[in-house]
Every structure is written in C-alpha cells, then in structure tokens.
Design an enzyme around this catalytic site. Sequence first.
Site, short mmCIF file in Angstrom:
data_model
loop_
_atom_site.label_atom_id
_atom_site.label_comp_id
_atom_site.label_asym_id
_atom_site.label_seq_id
_atom_site.Cartn_x
_atom_site.Cartn_y
_atom_site.Cartn_z
N ASP A 1 -39.44 15.37 -13.15
CA ASP A 1 -39.27 14.40 -13.94
C ASP A 1 -38.83 13.30 -14.68
O ASP A 1 -38.75 11.93 -14.92
CB ASP A 1 -40.26 14.23 -15.53
CG ASP A 1 -41.46 14.93 -15.22
OD1 ASP A 1 -42.20 14.85 -14.01
OD2 ASP A 1 -41.64 16.15 -16.03
N ASN B 1 -45.18 11.24 -8.36
CA ASN B 1 -45.46 11.72 -9.65
C ASN B 1 -45.98 11.09 -10.89
O ASN B 1 -45.60 10.21 -10.63
CB ASN B 1 -45.20 13.42 -9.66
CG ASN B 1 -45.19 13.91 -11.15
OD1 ASN B 1 -46.95 14.13 -11.48
ND2 ASN B 1 -44.71 14.20 -12.42
N HIS C 1 -46.40 10.82 -15.14
CA HIS C 1 -46.22 11.72 -16.45
C HIS C 1 -46.51 10.89 -17.45
O HIS C 1 -46.65 9.39 -17.75
CB HIS C 1 -44.85 11.58 -15.77
CG HIS C 1 -44.34 12.17 -17.18
ND1 HIS C 1 -44.18 13.83 -16.96
CD2 HIS C 1 -43.60 12.31 -18.46
CE1 HIS C 1 -44.03 14.65 -18.14
NE2 HIS C 1 -43.21 13.44 -18.75
N SER D 1 -45.88 7.05 -16.51
CA SER D 1 -45.06 6.24 -15.80
C SER D 1 -45.79 6.96 -14.05
O SER D 1 -45.55 8.32 -14.25
CB SER D 1 -43.55 7.25 -16.31
OG SER D 1 -43.02 6.91 -17.83
C1 GRF Z 1 -52.43 13.56 -16.64
O1 GRF Z 1 -52.09 12.91 -18.22
C2 GRF Z 1 -50.12 12.97 -15.91
O2 GRF Z 1 -50.19 12.32 -16.42
C3 GRF Z 1 -50.56 14.31 -16.17
O3 GRF Z 1 -51.59 16.45 -16.00
C4 GRF Z 1 -52.50 15.26 -16.24
C5 GRF Z 1 -53.41 15.38 -15.84
O4 GRF Z 1 -54.55 15.18 -15.29
N1 GRF Z 1 -49.43 15.33 -14.52
P1 GRF Z 1 -55.54 15.35 -14.88
O5 GRF Z 1 -56.11 16.71 -14.57
O6 GRF Z 1 -55.37 14.30 -13.78
O7 GRF Z 1 -57.08 14.89 -15.50
#
Ligand code: GRF
Length: 191
Positions: free
Chosen positions: A148, A110, A112, A139
């Site tokens: 997370d 994932n 984050h 991260s």
């Molecule tokens: C990203 O900022 C990611 O870190 C978080 O969700 C957001 C997704 O953005 N988990 P996108 O849909 O890829 O533009």
Amino acid sequence: MSVKKIAILFSGEGTNLENLIKKLHNRVFDSFKVEVALSLTNNPNANGIKRALKYGIETVIVDHRDFEDRESFDERVVKEIRDRGCDLAVLAGFMRILTPIFTENIKALNIHPSLLPLFKGANALERSFKSDMKVGGVSVHKVTSELDGGEILSQECFNKEGMSFEEFENKIHQIEHRIYPKTVIKVLKSL
Ligand code: GRF
C-alpha cells in the site's frame, strides 16, 4: 481503434470488480476501447466469480494454496496476465501480498479503503472507522513492493463524525465505485 486490455484481480465479494466491468468492459474512451481480458482470483469461493459471469466473463482461479511459496504463485499470476497481453492489472480487493516477481514485472493499481499513508495493510476499513480521526477516505495507488505504499493517483475523503459502521462502509464503497474506473482510464490514457 486500439484496444487496451486490463486484468482485474480480486479475492472476495467483487463489488469493485463488477463496477469496473460494468463501466469499462467493451467501452470506448477517446481513441481506444477497453477490454477486461482477464478476471483472476486466488479464492475458488469468491463471490466475484458469479458477478463476472453475469457479464459473460469467466474467472481464472489461481489458488495460492496450490503453490509452495509466494514467488511461484506470483509467477503464475504474471504468466496469466502476460499471456493475455494486458496493459494494466487492476487490483480490486486482492488479498495477497505480492513479491517483486509481480511488482517488478506488472504495471498495476490498487484501491485501498483509507486515506493513505494512514492505515496501510489489512482491516484498514475497520481501523479507519475506529480511529479518532474525523475523516475517512479512499486511495488509489500504484502497486510497488511496499504494501500500500506506491504513488497515490487519486484520493477522496469525507467527514465520518456520527456515522455508523454500515454508513461508513457504504460511503467507502460509493467513493470506490466512482473514483476507481476514472483513475483506470486516466492511467490507460497515459500508456
Ligand atoms: C474494497 O474496500 C477495497 O478498498 C479493498 O478491498 C475491498 C474490496 O471490496 N482493497 P469488493 O470485493 O470490491 O466488494
């Protein structure tokens, strides 16, 4: 040449989904080729569906509202991933809390938008921006049953002093788009 298959799971805008497809799909890294074998969303209105289609990739919609509980939703998602023989699932803005049905059966990463272990959970980008910390960050971590909370695989931070929210958000996405594909490849090489 061997093929390593990934599933990308998302819920919204899909900029990370698109970036991962662009940089990894059907590309060769050393001894293997990467295939995005599954694009999956829980949100029928996710913009990422259109982004994946630009690359000829149809998205499977598994609407969580059609399921009685989190476990049955997860069972279906696990099935979709397994049916396509994916080696790894890559979560890219997938806004569902996952149960052990998923976390104990699927190897997943994932991304984050904070310097974990700070600002776990929802609205991390906003909370990180508003905090009095001088740095923000991104991260990439392994997915476990702790939200997370899995092992951090890559991380990058930057000085956020004087930034507007828009500048902060752009910087986060810029870092995400650079480090996520690299981390996915590193993990696939180790499998
Ligand atoms: C990203 O900022 C990611 O870190 C978080 O969700 C957001 C997704 O953005 N988990 P996108 O849909 O890829 O533009």
